[in-house]
Design a protein around this motif. Structure first.
Motif, PDB file in Angstrom:
ATOM      1  N   SER A   1     -52.418  66.229  13.046  1.00  0.00           N
ATOM      2  CA  SER A   1     -52.541  67.817  13.535  1.00  0.00           C
ATOM      3  C   SER A   1     -51.825  68.456  12.219  1.00  0.00           C
ATOM      4  O   SER A   1     -51.294  67.955  11.330  1.00  0.00           O
ATOM      5  N   VAL A   2     -52.003  69.714  12.353  1.00  0.00           N
ATOM      6  CA  VAL A   2     -51.376  70.518  11.186  1.00  0.00           C
ATOM      7  C   VAL A   2     -49.791  70.510  11.443  1.00  0.00           C
ATOM      8  O   VAL A   2     -48.969  70.666  12.530  1.00  0.00           O
ATOM      9  N   PRO A   3     -49.060  70.201  10.370  1.00  0.00           N
ATOM     10  CA  PRO A   3     -47.427  69.756  10.488  1.00  0.00           C
ATOM     11  C   PRO A   3     -46.659  70.637  10.664  1.00  0.00           C
ATOM     12  O   PRO A   3     -45.688  71.098   9.766  1.00  0.00           O
ATOM     13  N   ILE A   4     -46.650  71.560  11.651  1.00  0.00           N
ATOM     14  CA  ILE A   4     -45.959  72.697  12.093  1.00  0.00           C
ATOM     15  C   ILE A   4     -45.086  72.262  12.978  1.00  0.00           C
ATOM     16  O   ILE A   4     -45.158  72.283  14.409  1.00  0.00           O
ATOM     17  N   ASP A   5     -43.703  72.204  12.693  1.00  0.00           N
ATOM     18  CA  ASP A   5     -42.983  71.619  13.712  1.00  0.00           C
ATOM     19  C   ASP A   5     -42.148  72.938  14.577  1.00  0.00           C
ATOM     20  O   ASP A   5     -41.214  73.096  14.283  1.00  0.00           O
ATOM     21  N   PHE A   6     -42.784  73.635  15.351  1.00  0.00           N
ATOM     22  CA  PHE A   6     -42.549  74.651  16.222  1.00  0.00           C
ATOM     23  C   PHE A   6     -42.880  74.621  17.502  1.00  0.00           C
ATOM     24  O   PHE A   6     -43.902  74.022  17.965  1.00  0.00           O
ATOM     25  N   PRO A   7     -41.883  74.907  18.405  1.00  0.00           N
ATOM     26  CA  PRO A   7     -42.138  74.665  19.768  1.00  0.00           C
ATOM     27  C   PRO A   7     -43.447  75.100  20.450  1.00  0.00           C
ATOM     28  O   PRO A   7     -44.106  76.314  20.157  1.00  0.00           O
ATOM     29  N   GLY A   8     -44.311  74.407  21.121  1.00  0.00           N
ATOM     30  CA  GLY A   8     -45.653  74.536  21.609  1.00  0.00           C
ATOM     31  C   GLY A   8     -46.647  74.081  20.711  1.00  0.00           C
ATOM     32  O   GLY A   8     -47.998  73.842  21.092  1.00  0.00           O
ATOM     33  N   THR A   9     -46.453  73.591  19.349  1.00  0.00           N
ATOM     34  CA  THR A   9     -47.483  73.075  18.374  1.00  0.00           C
ATOM     35  C   THR A   9     -47.640  71.706  18.893  1.00  0.00           C
ATOM     36  O   THR A   9     -46.863  70.767  19.437  1.00  0.00           O
TER      37      THR A   9
ATOM     38  N   PRO B   1     -49.073  61.060   3.947  1.00  0.00           N
ATOM     39  CA  PRO B   1     -48.506  62.556   4.293  1.00  0.00           C
ATOM     40  C   PRO B   1     -47.248  62.380   4.690  1.00  0.00           C
ATOM     41  O   PRO B   1     -46.865  61.717   5.561  1.00  0.00           O
ATOM     42  N   GLN B   2     -46.339  63.442   4.271  1.00  0.00           N
ATOM     43  CA  GLN B   2     -44.876  63.412   4.807  1.00  0.00           C
ATOM     44  C   GLN B   2     -44.753  63.745   6.290  1.00  0.00           C
ATOM     45  O   GLN B   2     -44.082  63.206   6.940  1.00  0.00           O
ATOM     46  N   SER B   3     -45.801  64.292   6.757  1.00  0.00           N
ATOM     47  CA  SER B   3     -45.769  64.820   8.115  1.00  0.00           C
ATOM     48  C   SER B   3     -46.157  63.455   8.945  1.00  0.00           C
ATOM     49  O   SER B   3     -45.548  63.413   9.963  1.00  0.00           O
ATOM     50  N   MET B   4     -47.049  62.617   8.665  1.00  0.00           N
ATOM     51  CA  MET B   4     -46.977  61.207   9.316  1.00  0.00           C
ATOM     52  C   MET B   4     -45.781  60.338   9.086  1.00  0.00           C
ATOM     53  O   MET B   4     -45.546  59.756   9.995  1.00  0.00           O
ATOM     54  N   LYS B   5     -45.052  60.263   7.855  1.00  0.00           N
ATOM     55  CA  LYS B   5     -44.028  59.632   7.818  1.00  0.00           C
ATOM     56  C   LYS B   5     -43.147  59.925   8.963  1.00  0.00           C
ATOM     57  O   LYS B   5     -42.223  59.125   9.320  1.00  0.00           O
ATOM     58  N   LYS B   6     -43.148  61.192   8.944  1.00  0.00           N
ATOM     59  CA  LYS B   6     -41.767  62.020   9.728  1.00  0.00           C
ATOM     60  C   LYS B   6     -41.955  61.426  11.198  1.00  0.00           C
ATOM     61  O   LYS B   6     -41.077  61.206  11.965  1.00  0.00           O
ATOM     62  N   LEU B   7     -43.269  61.189  11.489  1.00  0.00           N
ATOM     63  CA  LEU B   7     -43.656  60.816  13.050  1.00  0.00           C
ATOM     64  C   LEU B   7     -43.510  59.241  13.315  1.00  0.00           C
ATOM     65  O   LEU B   7     -42.818  58.929  14.460  1.00  0.00           O
ATOM     66  N   LEU B   8     -43.761  58.505  12.169  1.00  0.00           N
ATOM     67  CA  LEU B   8     -43.697  57.161  12.475  1.00  0.00           C
ATOM     68  C   LEU B   8     -42.435  56.275  11.909  1.00  0.00           C
ATOM     69  O   LEU B   8     -42.232  55.185  12.286  1.00  0.00           O
ATOM     70  N   VAL B   9     -41.970  56.889  10.911  1.00  0.00           N
ATOM     71  CA  VAL B   9     -40.978  56.108  10.284  1.00  0.00           C
ATOM     72  C   VAL B   9     -39.409  56.761  10.069  1.00  0.00           C
ATOM     73  O   VAL B   9     -39.139  57.917   9.462  1.00  0.00           O
TER      74      VAL B   9
END
Length: 475
Positions: A208-216, A105-113
């Protein structure tokens, strides 16, 4: 009033229109014979059901309702086919790089790569070749005494002073510190502690739900990942400068030192960012899954006295054959046959990883159904691990299943299979067995919450961390 209706009417009709289009598309006759199933609600897919039921129940229900071979769903915003059973596992494993390619998932790539998409395949291929080299049994033999020494210190400091311990938290602490020692040769408590909190934030946010919003949770994971990466870059830079002044025969045995010597097809050394991506991936992969596996093994040892007694007998024979301060060796690990069968049965019942994603790179047919190009696929451990066809009385804990030739091919797949079988399989085996040895040779275990539930986060996790009472053996 008319003005208000003018604004409100589109807000009501547009979502309804979009839903009708989606419904028509799902129900309209299709020339392609797609797998049976449903893709759930527009936009949401079946994500809520997956989270509510948990992966095992989700898969079991749909196998029963649609097909025991393959069914379709929609998860993570993707059209997805779930492959089931040994034949589904075999098909996906054997068609890697032919019909299917790795996908995350793109959300995982953004976190790890942190790399451009065009660079990902080359780095992934290089990383896979490197991992298979450094995780081969002959390369791992030198790590067994290090694992044992750290396990002894961990037990002495974290277990021995306490009457009751929470196994999951301590397993994570041991796994985390061991990874830093073996991967980075970092033993400074301050450095390790400085990365612990942001690393935990990163782990918590991967699924987690890939919502990059402060507090999530995802936003906190992004911040945690950035902090971990910054620390890794400092360590990598320092090590590279140190190695430039060293002779080759004085290089450390840790993976970072080896990775700094790796070159690509053009003879170029990996950049510090590429090494950081590799190391971070290793830390994440070895942390949660191995911690979960160790916790699951300890759970069954505390719950099943007859199993514990057999493991204790085997491990005490090894302990008595050694001098007081003599560390474990490869030869000792090879004697832990029953203990490894216990660990494998634990991995069957509570596999740390639920399966893996792939992407269809060309349309193909499986079990009479067509899987279109671009669809994502997922193989799932539960469809074979808990299948009575392969494992009679599947909920019963029975290590004897692994005696002799063991389970049929493609039925026991906690580490995957084919070209992308987890390269850390042997590393995990050594870490689990070393930890088992150090726990059972010191304590008898009493489970304090007999019916403690297993909940699903990134991995199966005891709801209260698996508290156990320790009964030290009398000398």
């Amino acid at each position: 009033m008319e003005t208000i209706l003018t604004y409100l009417l589109p807000l009501v009709l547009i979502p309804l229109f979009l839903y009708l289009i989606s419904f028509i598309r799902r129900t309209a006759p299709c020339k392609t014979n797609l797998p049976p199933g449903t893709r759930g609600w527009p936009m949401l897919g079946e994500n809520i059901e997956f989270a509510r039921l948990g992966p095992q129940k989700f898969v079991e229900d749909r196998m029963e309702k649609y097909s025991r071979e393959v069914f379709q769903t929609s998860l993570l915003g993707q059209k997805m086919s779930i492959f089931c059973g040994a034949q589904g596992n075999k098909f996906l494993f054997m068609n890697e790089n032919k019909l299917l390619a790795s996908w995350s998932p793109q959300s995982m790539k953004k976190l790890l790569v942190y790399l451009e998409e065009s660079n990902l395949k080359g780095v992934s291929d290089l990383k896979r070749r490197f991992h298979h080299d450094v995780f081969k049994p002959e390369a791992l033999k030198q790590y067994i005494p290090v694992m044992d020494a750290l396990a002894r210190d961990h037990i002495y400091q974290e277990w021995t002073p306490n009457e009751v311990v929470k196994v999951f938290q301590l397993a994570k602490k041991y796994t985390y510190e061991l990874s830093f020692k073996l991967f980075l040769n970092v033993v400074d408590p301050e450095k390790i502690k400085r990365m612990a909190d942001p690393f935990t934030l990163l782990i918590d946010g991967i699924f987690s739900v890939p919502i990059d919003f402060p507090g999530t949770t995802y936003n906190r994971a992004m911040k945690g990942g950035k902090m971990v990466r910054e620390e890794l870059m400092k360590i990598i830079g320092e090590r590279r400068r140190e190695m430039m002044m060293m002779e080759n025969d004085k290089m450390g045995p840790d993976l970072l030192s080896k990775m700094l010597l790796v070159t690509d097809e053009d003879g170029q050394f990996l950049s510090e960012m590429e090494i950081s991506n590799n190391i971070l991936g290793l830390l994440v992969a070895s942390f949660e899954t191995t911690s979960s596996a160790i916790t699951s093994v300890i759970n069954y040892l505390a719950q099943l006295p007859h199993v514990y007694n057999e493991v204790l007998k085997e491990q005490m024979e090894i302990a008595k054959s050694k001098q007081c301060d003599e560390l474990l060796t490869w030869e000792d690990i090879e004697k832990m046959k029953y203990s490894w069968n216990v660990a494998r049965e634990s991995l069957r019942l509570n596999p740390p990883a639920e399966g893996a994603f792939r992407e269809t790179i060309t349309e193909f047919t499986f079990a009479g159904f067509t899987i279109p190009k671009g669809w994502k696929t997922f193989w799932t451990v539960y469809s074979s691990h808990k299948n009575p066809k392969y494992f009679p009385e599947p909920e019963k804990f029975d290590p004897s299943r692994f005696m002799g030739s063991g389970p049929a091919p493609y039925t026991f797949v906690p580490f995957g299979g084919g070209p992308r079988m987890c390269p850390g399989k042997e590393y995990a085996r050594l870490e689990i067995l070393v930890f088992m040895h150090n726990v059972v040779t010191r304590f008898k275990l009493e489970k304090l919450i007999p019916s403690e539930k297993i909940v699903f986060h990134a991995c199966p996790t005891p709801e209260y961390g698996l508290p156990v009472r320790l009964h030290p053996h009398q000398n």
